[in-house]
Design a protein around this motif. Structure first.
Motif, PDB file in Angstrom:
ATOM      1  N   ASP A 175       1.114   8.948 -11.112  1.00 46.33           N
ATOM      2  CA  ASP A 175       2.466   9.635 -11.378  1.00 46.33           C
ATOM      3  C   ASP A 175       2.972  10.330 -10.063  1.00 46.33           C
ATOM      4  O   ASP A 175       3.803  11.138 -10.267  1.00 46.33           O
ATOM      5  N   GLY A 176       2.805   9.701  -8.983  1.00 47.46           N
ATOM      6  CA  GLY A 176       3.452  10.059  -7.804  1.00 47.46           C
ATOM      7  C   GLY A 176       2.897  11.295  -7.076  1.00 47.46           C
ATOM      8  O   GLY A 176       3.767  12.061  -6.700  1.00 47.46           O
ATOM      9  N   ILE A 177       1.616  11.716  -7.465  1.00 44.57           N
ATOM     10  CA  ILE A 177       0.985  12.854  -6.953  1.00 44.57           C
ATOM     11  C   ILE A 177       1.121  13.166  -5.397  1.00 44.57           C
ATOM     12  O   ILE A 177       1.019  14.251  -5.233  1.00 44.57           O
ATOM     13  N   PHE A 178       0.972  12.003  -4.691  1.00 45.56           N
ATOM     14  CA  PHE A 178       1.167  12.145  -3.016  1.00 45.56           C
ATOM     15  C   PHE A 178       2.486  12.712  -2.736  1.00 45.56           C
ATOM     16  O   PHE A 178       2.350  13.482  -2.006  1.00 45.56           O
ATOM     17  N   VAL A 179       3.475  12.412  -3.350  1.00 44.64           N
ATOM     18  CA  VAL A 179       4.787  12.962  -3.154  1.00 44.64           C
ATOM     19  C   VAL A 179       4.755  14.622  -3.468  1.00 44.64           C
ATOM     20  O   VAL A 179       5.410  15.279  -2.511  1.00 44.64           O
ATOM     21  N   ARG A 180       3.973  14.940  -4.471  1.00 41.16           N
ATOM     22  CA  ARG A 180       3.961  16.348  -4.606  1.00 41.16           C
ATOM     23  C   ARG A 180       3.225  17.138  -3.584  1.00 41.16           C
ATOM     24  O   ARG A 180       3.505  18.198  -3.046  1.00 41.16           O
ATOM     25  N   TRP A 181       1.990  16.117  -3.256  1.00 38.56           N
ATOM     26  CA  TRP A 181       1.284  17.005  -2.111  1.00 38.56           C
ATOM     27  C   TRP A 181       2.193  16.919  -0.939  1.00 38.56           C
ATOM     28  O   TRP A 181       1.780  18.012  -0.094  1.00 38.56           O
ATOM     29  N   LEU A 218      -5.635   3.217  -0.342  1.00 40.30           N
ATOM     30  CA  LEU A 218      -4.490   4.103  -0.410  1.00 40.30           C
ATOM     31  C   LEU A 218      -4.700   5.497   0.369  1.00 40.30           C
ATOM     32  O   LEU A 218      -3.869   5.838   0.850  1.00 40.30           O
ATOM     33  N   VAL A 219      -6.024   5.787   0.588  1.00 36.92           N
ATOM     34  CA  VAL A 219      -6.244   6.783   1.454  1.00 36.92           C
ATOM     35  C   VAL A 219      -6.037   6.502   2.857  1.00 36.92           C
ATOM     36  O   VAL A 219      -5.560   7.620   3.443  1.00 36.92           O
ATOM     37  N   ASN A 263       0.818  -1.132   0.097  1.00 33.21           N
ATOM     38  CA  ASN A 263      -0.091   0.007   0.181  1.00 33.21           C
ATOM     39  C   ASN A 263       0.654   1.299  -0.146  1.00 33.21           C
ATOM     40  O   ASN A 263       0.646   2.226  -0.535  1.00 33.21           O
ATOM     41  N   ILE A 264       1.991   1.289   0.726  1.00 38.08           N
ATOM     42  CA  ILE A 264       2.758   2.507   0.996  1.00 38.08           C
ATOM     43  C   ILE A 264       3.539   2.597  -0.600  1.00 38.08           C
ATOM     44  O   ILE A 264       3.532   3.729  -1.170  1.00 38.08           O
ATOM     45  N   ARG A 265       3.978   1.769  -1.231  1.00 34.56           N
ATOM     46  CA  ARG A 265       4.548   1.659  -2.547  1.00 34.56           C
ATOM     47  C   ARG A 265       3.233   2.312  -3.531  1.00 34.56           C
ATOM     48  O   ARG A 265       3.460   3.203  -4.163  1.00 34.56           O
ATOM     49  N   ASP A 266       2.159   1.810  -3.496  1.00 35.99           N
ATOM     50  CA  ASP A 266       1.082   2.131  -4.400  1.00 35.99           C
ATOM     51  C   ASP A 266       0.583   3.503  -4.143  1.00 35.99           C
ATOM     52  O   ASP A 266       0.423   4.371  -5.164  1.00 35.99           O
ATOM     53  N   THR A 267       0.646   3.946  -2.719  1.00 36.31           N
ATOM     54  CA  THR A 267       0.369   5.374  -2.419  1.00 36.31           C
ATOM     55  C   THR A 267       1.235   6.314  -3.102  1.00 36.31           C
ATOM     56  O   THR A 267       0.972   7.393  -3.544  1.00 36.31           O
ATOM     57  N   LEU A 268       2.671   5.979  -3.029  1.00 39.93           N
ATOM     58  CA  LEU A 268       3.715   6.847  -3.516  1.00 39.93           C
ATOM     59  C   LEU A 268       3.809   6.886  -5.009  1.00 39.93           C
ATOM     60  O   LEU A 268       4.319   8.106  -5.595  1.00 39.93           O
ATOM     61  N   THR A 269       3.207   6.035  -5.532  1.00 40.50           N
ATOM     62  CA  THR A 269       3.332   5.900  -7.240  1.00 40.50           C
ATOM     63  C   THR A 269       2.023   6.146  -7.730  1.00 40.50           C
ATOM     64  O   THR A 269       2.150   6.170  -9.219  1.00 40.50           O
ATOM     65  N   TYR A 270       1.062   6.104  -7.330  1.00 37.43           N
ATOM     66  CA  TYR A 270      -0.204   6.280  -7.699  1.00 37.43           C
ATOM     67  C   TYR A 270      -0.513   7.847  -8.527  1.00 37.43           C
ATOM     68  O   TYR A 270      -0.151   8.628  -8.018  1.00 37.43           O
ATOM     69  N   LEU A 272       0.688   8.129   6.585  1.00 42.50           N
ATOM     70  CA  LEU A 272       1.854   8.519   6.305  1.00 42.50           C
ATOM     71  C   LEU A 272       1.956   9.933   6.643  1.00 42.50           C
ATOM     72  O   LEU A 272       2.646  10.808   6.993  1.00 42.50           O
ATOM     73  N   THR A 273       0.793  10.622   6.517  1.00 43.65           N
ATOM     74  CA  THR A 273       0.449  12.101   6.880  1.00 43.65           C
ATOM     75  C   THR A 273       0.528  12.325   8.354  1.00 43.65           C
ATOM     76  O   THR A 273       1.273  13.554   8.807  1.00 43.65           O
ATOM     77  N   ILE A 274       0.323  11.554   9.129  1.00 43.72           N
ATOM     78  CA  ILE A 274       0.398  11.668  10.652  1.00 43.72           C
ATOM     79  C   ILE A 274       1.772  11.485  11.192  1.00 43.72           C
ATOM     80  O   ILE A 274       2.066  11.809  12.485  1.00 43.72           O
TER      81      ILE A 274
END
Length: 310
Positions: free
Chosen positions: A93-99, A276-277, A84-91, A283-285
């Motif tokens: 095009d990696g928009i989570f990393v940008r956020w 992923l949510v 799940n961590i890998r999918d979250t970071l890559t979903y 990862l946010t907290i």
């Protein structure tokens, strides 16, 4: 002629009497009073606070299919946390990393700037006398009572006229204002920085800038960390202000981004990615938990400052 020899009494013949110890009163510092009711209430609050974290951690290890078919507070199926961590970071095009990077930018610029302004303003209000000081105190107290959401719409109308909406400045500039941080530094500087120490530095020829940075700032350390944590948490969890200021998802913070993922399942043709949510929320907290644990001794002493009058 008879002589008499005086002999000193030994400890065997006359034992020394020790003064009786008085029992320590119940409720003192050495022997605090125990309250069963207070212990039970503290346990209830602890459980109430930890259950959401445990639920989030447990469900972050589940796949999308097992989220709704298993008990929420226990593991089920394959352990999918790292997947799940890998999918979250890559979903997407990696928009989570940008956020995540956007959130760090808003925290560093907004919370860091708010802390700096609060320290400068609080120190000046505590250690200098100038006309209008009482009026500023009234304004600060009134600003503390006004919720931030009440100012969001007027701020949006003003920023739209200035043409800075849908930019990072629309989130950073309002975050620079922290009335509570200013008031906290005001009260903390009044007690933590002795006026005699400042006068001695001025007599020795030190400038006000040098006195502030070399003498006052080290003494204000606990208060600075406390204000920094409060402003950092407020900026990190800020949702309503970015919601009305930003339209481009590339500038979203984590709060808006995760809400967009959560609402994705309700849109036509949207993909449900609740796993992923949940993983993104975990990862946010984590940075906030790490910050509180690392700076724990500083913000605890900062909150207790001024509570005892010497």
């Amino acid at each position: 002629m008879a002589t008499t020899i005086a002999t000193r009494p030994t400890s065997r013949s006359t034992p020394r009497l020790r003064p009786a110890r008085r029992p320590k009163p119940i409720g003192s510092i050495e022997r605090p009073r125990r309250s069963v009711l207070l212990t039970v209430l503290t346990g209830i609050i602890l459980v109430y606070s930890l259950i959401p974290l445990v639920w989030l951690l447990v469900n972050s290890t589940k796949t999308q299919g097992s989220l709704f078919t298993s008990f929420g507070l226990w593991f089920s199926g394959d352990f999918a946390l790292f997947t799940n961590i890998r999918d979250t970071l890559t979903y997407n095009d990696g928009i989570f990393v940008r956020w995540f990077g956007n959130t760090v930018l808003y925290v560093v610029a907004g919370a860091g700037g708010a802390t700096l302004l609060a320290v400068l303003g609080g120190y000046a209000l505590a250690k200098f006398n100038f006309p209008g000081k009482k009026a500023i105190f009234a304004v600060v107290i009134g600003a503390v009572a006004v919720p931030g959401t009440a100012l969001a719409v007027p701020t949006f109308l003003m920023f739209s006229q200035m043409g800075i909406t849908n930019t990072p400045w629309a989130v950073i500039i309002p975050s620079l204002v922290s009335p509570f941080g200013l008031y906290l530094m005001w009260t903390f500087a009044s007690e933590a920085v002795p006026t005699e120490l400042l006068e001695a530095a001025r007599i020795d020829g030190a400038s006000e800038v040098r006195t502030f940075w070399q003498i006052s700032v080290p003494l204000l350390g606990p208060g600075i960390v406390t204000v920094l944590l409060f402003t950092m948490v407020a900026t990190w969890n800020n949702y309503f202000l970015p919601l009305i200021m930003l339209r481009n998802p590339d500038w979203y913070p984590l709060t808006l981004g995760l809400n967009q993922w959560n609402a994705q399942a309700t849109t036509a043709g949207g993909e449900a990615i609740f796993n992923l949510v949940l993983t993104g929320s975990l990862l946010t907290i984590l940075p906030l938990i790490a910050a509180f644990l690392v700076l724990q001794r500083y913000w605890q002493s900062g909150l207790a400052a001024g509570s005892v009058k010497e």
